[in-house]
Design a protein around this motif. Structure first.
Motif, PDB file in Angstrom:
ATOM      1  N   GLY A  28     -21.525  25.502 -32.882  1.00 30.09           N
ATOM      2  CA  GLY A  28     -21.020  25.455 -34.213  1.00 30.09           C
ATOM      3  C   GLY A  28     -20.914  24.162 -34.728  1.00 30.09           C
ATOM      4  O   GLY A  28     -20.541  24.156 -35.968  1.00 30.09           O
ATOM      5  N   ARG A  29     -21.155  23.029 -34.032  1.00 36.14           N
ATOM      6  CA  ARG A  29     -20.835  21.648 -34.540  1.00 36.14           C
ATOM      7  C   ARG A  29     -22.122  21.411 -35.464  1.00 36.14           C
ATOM      8  O   ARG A  29     -23.208  21.881 -35.333  1.00 36.14           O
ATOM      9  CB  ARG A  29     -20.967  20.689 -33.468  1.00 36.14           C
ATOM     10  CG  ARG A  29     -19.686  20.654 -32.414  1.00 36.14           C
ATOM     11  CD  ARG A  29     -19.966  19.521 -31.409  1.00 36.14           C
ATOM     12  NE  ARG A  29     -20.937  19.873 -30.682  1.00 36.14           N
ATOM     13  CZ  ARG A  29     -21.971  19.093 -30.321  1.00 36.14           C
ATOM     14  NH1 ARG A  29     -22.257  18.065 -30.849  1.00 36.14           N
ATOM     15  NH2 ARG A  29     -22.899  19.351 -29.357  1.00 36.14           N
ATOM     16  N   GLU A  30     -21.751  20.534 -36.494  1.00 39.43           N
ATOM     17  CA  GLU A  30     -22.783  20.162 -37.422  1.00 39.43           C
ATOM     18  C   GLU A  30     -23.326  18.751 -36.957  1.00 39.43           C
ATOM     19  O   GLU A  30     -22.399  17.817 -36.804  1.00 39.43           O
ATOM     20  CB  GLU A  30     -22.179  19.984 -38.837  1.00 39.43           C
ATOM     21  CG  GLU A  30     -22.225  21.546 -39.771  1.00 39.43           C
ATOM     22  CD  GLU A  30     -21.990  21.096 -40.924  1.00 39.43           C
ATOM     23  OE1 GLU A  30     -21.580  20.000 -41.654  1.00 39.43           O
ATOM     24  OE2 GLU A  30     -22.091  21.933 -41.835  1.00 39.43           O
ATOM     25  N   VAL A  31     -24.604  18.512 -36.507  1.00 36.65           N
ATOM     26  CA  VAL A  31     -25.073  17.376 -35.913  1.00 36.65           C
ATOM     27  C   VAL A  31     -25.815  16.782 -36.958  1.00 36.65           C
ATOM     28  O   VAL A  31     -26.813  17.479 -37.317  1.00 36.65           O
ATOM     29  CB  VAL A  31     -25.857  17.624 -34.807  1.00 36.65           C
ATOM     30  CG1 VAL A  31     -26.286  16.139 -34.162  1.00 36.65           C
ATOM     31  CG2 VAL A  31     -24.749  17.990 -33.677  1.00 36.65           C
ATOM     32  N   VAL A  32     -25.816  15.565 -37.462  1.00 34.00           N
ATOM     33  CA  VAL A  32     -26.624  14.985 -38.361  1.00 34.00           C
ATOM     34  C   VAL A  32     -27.613  14.146 -37.536  1.00 34.00           C
ATOM     35  O   VAL A  32     -27.109  13.060 -36.871  1.00 34.00           O
ATOM     36  CB  VAL A  32     -25.838  14.170 -39.348  1.00 34.00           C
ATOM     37  CG1 VAL A  32     -26.772  13.186 -40.358  1.00 34.00           C
ATOM     38  CG2 VAL A  32     -24.920  14.929 -39.939  1.00 34.00           C
ATOM     39  N   ILE A  33     -28.913  14.545 -37.915  1.00 33.87           N
ATOM     40  CA  ILE A  33     -29.837  13.337 -37.151  1.00 33.87           C
ATOM     41  C   ILE A  33     -30.321  12.661 -38.354  1.00 33.87           C
ATOM     42  O   ILE A  33     -31.005  12.899 -39.411  1.00 33.87           O
ATOM     43  CB  ILE A  33     -31.022  14.442 -36.842  1.00 33.87           C
ATOM     44  CG1 ILE A  33     -30.229  15.380 -35.470  1.00 33.87           C
ATOM     45  CG2 ILE A  33     -32.239  13.614 -36.010  1.00 33.87           C
ATOM     46  CD1 ILE A  33     -31.304  16.329 -34.825  1.00 33.87           C
ATOM     47  N   LYS A  34     -30.401  11.397 -37.988  1.00 35.10           N
ATOM     48  CA  LYS A  34     -30.635  10.341 -39.285  1.00 35.10           C
ATOM     49  C   LYS A  34     -31.666   9.275 -38.546  1.00 35.10           C
ATOM     50  O   LYS A  34     -31.458   8.916 -37.216  1.00 35.10           O
ATOM     51  CB  LYS A  34     -29.331   9.744 -39.692  1.00 35.10           C
ATOM     52  CG  LYS A  34     -29.495   8.706 -40.952  1.00 35.10           C
ATOM     53  CD  LYS A  34     -28.294   8.515 -41.538  1.00 35.10           C
ATOM     54  CE  LYS A  34     -28.322   7.607 -42.714  1.00 35.10           C
ATOM     55  NZ  LYS A  34     -27.238   7.122 -43.149  1.00 35.10           N
ATOM     56  N   SER A  35     -32.724   9.075 -39.232  1.00 40.06           N
ATOM     57  CA  SER A  35     -33.446   8.020 -38.859  1.00 40.06           C
ATOM     58  C   SER A  35     -32.875   6.377 -39.019  1.00 40.06           C
ATOM     59  O   SER A  35     -32.086   6.230 -39.694  1.00 40.06           O
ATOM     60  CB  SER A  35     -34.804   7.923 -39.732  1.00 40.06           C
ATOM     61  OG  SER A  35     -34.694   7.900 -41.017  1.00 40.06           O
ATOM     62  N   LYS A  36     -33.544   5.612 -38.230  1.00 39.76           N
ATOM     63  CA  LYS A  36     -32.894   4.389 -38.208  1.00 39.76           C
ATOM     64  C   LYS A  36     -33.488   3.379 -39.203  1.00 39.76           C
ATOM     65  O   LYS A  36     -34.469   3.962 -39.626  1.00 39.76           O
ATOM     66  CB  LYS A  36     -33.183   3.586 -36.779  1.00 39.76           C
ATOM     67  CG  LYS A  36     -32.563   4.367 -35.519  1.00 39.76           C
ATOM     68  CD  LYS A  36     -33.116   3.494 -34.309  1.00 39.76           C
ATOM     69  CE  LYS A  36     -32.460   4.293 -32.950  1.00 39.76           C
ATOM     70  NZ  LYS A  36     -32.971   3.745 -31.598  1.00 39.76           N
ATOM     71  N   PRO A  37     -32.740   2.448 -39.747  1.00 31.71           N
ATOM     72  CA  PRO A  37     -33.424   1.776 -40.978  1.00 31.71           C
ATOM     73  C   PRO A  37     -34.930   1.122 -40.206  1.00 31.71           C
ATOM     74  O   PRO A  37     -34.973   0.443 -39.360  1.00 31.71           O
ATOM     75  CB  PRO A  37     -32.572   0.421 -41.085  1.00 31.71           C
ATOM     76  CG  PRO A  37     -31.271   1.081 -40.564  1.00 31.71           C
ATOM     77  CD  PRO A  37     -31.524   1.996 -39.634  1.00 31.71           C
ATOM     78  N   GLY A  38     -35.888   1.344 -41.024  1.00 32.08           N
ATOM     79  CA  GLY A  38     -37.066   0.819 -40.889  1.00 32.08           C
ATOM     80  C   GLY A  38     -37.981   1.586 -39.802  1.00 32.08           C
ATOM     81  O   GLY A  38     -39.161   1.520 -39.642  1.00 32.08           O
TER      82      GLY A  38
END
Length: 415
Positions: A289-299
């Motif tokens: 049930g957790r919301e996990v934010v997958i985000k790319s690294k800068p560049g």
């Protein structure tokens, strides 16, 4: 090495003594082949062949793979003895009795070993104790969320139980079968064996009734497809037999977001070319049930494919499935990317000019003579059609007239 602790703790029945007695040599009927038969090998094999046979059987019969736990323990016990040169020598000479005073695996006595491999203490090998009834397997469909978080499910079963003490069938004398003699010709008699109708082939007669029982089935965190949850002795009761087990077999449901392999999870993500080059943020709802934010690294640049034409994959460490027995150890979450390029009508001339200026490695200008060079453009194609271009020739009587006798099947007449 043993599954679930001491492999002999369920099999010791406290049969009489034998400890401390002086060994007087092998008995005439001592068995020195059972352990080899358990591993499916000959007595002449070397240690390498013993280990090879053990590994093959251990994988096949491991309870985590849906195998029988008792059979798995037998395999382990046989290997523990035969892989030890000293214990193997004692067994080859004295049988299981040679492993007195706790000389068996895990400190097991000879009585423990007889109980495991022959169903009872020494002297009662082949016929000791009641037989065991058949196991009953029930599939139970479980969601990936429940395998991640764990769950207890209450399930009702209907089983057959005995009322009162069973009595031996006088018709078959407890054998379950009767033998009949039929005369088929003068002086010729045929012997026929059939099930006893009075006891229905069970050898004993007893009153029976149906019992409804509610079982609490614990689905542990990290359990896998086809693993068993066993309730011992809960199958149907039959006269002069130990009840078998009821096994609930985990059937993992498919998930709309995640794919599972072992303790690892996999998801697919499609990105636009803008996101692949300039960065992205993506929210997924995990199995707890957790919301996990997958985000790319800068560049960071997400490629359309990895080297060798393989899918481009990244992982989020420790966000996979928990491990059964140790849920704090988790697998990884694999993300397979797909980059969607813009279609032909999504880029106008101004956007193309801007991209040429901003993106590295723009196309080089080529020089050619417009009057002599032929300019062509590309059409959509399918690589499956490679090799199918041009006119597809077929065998014909007119393919060649160089063969002796002229074209096959054609006769020429001179006028």
């Amino acid at each position: 090495m043993f599954f679930g602790g001491d492999p002999f703790e369920h099999f010791a029945h406290g049969h009489g003594g034998g400890g401390g007695r002086a060994r007087r040599g092998p008995a005439e009927d001592v068995d020195t082949t059972k352990l080899y038969e358990t591993l499916g090998i000959e007595k002449t094999v070397d240690e390498k062949e013993i280990k090879k046979a053990y590994r093959k059987l251990a994988v096949k019969h491991h309870p985590d793979k849906g195998g029988d736990e008792h059979k798995f323990k037998e395999i382990n016990a046989a290997y523990e003895i035969l892989s030890d040169p000293e214990k193997r020598a004692k067994y080859d000479k004295y049988g299981l009795e040679g492993l007195e005073d706790g000389g068996g695996p895990g400190g097991a006595s000879a009585d423990d070993l007889f109980s495991m491999f022959f169903g009872g203490g020494r002297g009662r090998r082949g016929s000791a104790g009641p037989r065991r009834g058949e196991d009953v397997n029930h599939p139970i469909k479980v969601s990936l969320e429940d395998l991640y978080n764990g769950k207890t499910v209450k399930l009702a079963i209907n089983r057959q139980v005995l009322v009162g003490e069973p009595k031996m069938c006088s018709t078959c004398d407890g054998q379950g079968v009767v033998v009949e003699l039929r005369q088929i010709a003068l002086g010729m008699v045929q012997q026929i064996q059939r099930h006893c109708h009075d006891c229905e082939g069970e050898g004993y007669i007893a009153k029976k009734k149906k019992e409804r029982k509610v079982l609490e089935v614990l689905v542990e965190k990290g359990m896998k497809h086809n693993q068993k949850i066993t309730f011992r002795g809960m199958a149907d009761e039959k006269p002069n037999m130990e009840p078998g087990n009821i096994n609930f077999i985990i059937q993992e449901k498919e998930h709309e977001t995640f794919k599972r392999k072992g303790a690892d999870l996999l998801v697919s993500k499609a990105l636009s070319l803008n996101e692949a080059l300039c960065g992205f943020a993506w929210i997924i709802k995990h199995l707890d049930g957790r919301e996990v934010v997958i985000k790319s690294k800068p560049g960071e640049v997400i490629k359309a494919e990895a080297d060798g034409g393989k899918p481009f994959v990244k992982i989020v460490a420790n966000e996979g499935m928990p491990s059964k027995g140790n849920p704090f150890v988790k697998g990884n979450l694999y993300v397979v990317f797909r980059v969607d390029f813009p279609s032909d009508n999504e880029l106008n001339e101004e956007a193309v000019k801007s991209l040429k200026t901003l993106l590295p490695n723009p196309a080089m200008e080529v020089e050619y003579d417009e009057e002599t060079a032929e300019i062509v453009h590309l059409d959509t194609a399918d690589v499956k059609n490679f090799g199918k271009g041009g006119v597809q020739s077929h065998d014909s009587a007119y393919d060649s007239d160089d063969e002796e006798g002229g074209p096959q099947g054609v006769q020429c007449q001179q006028s």
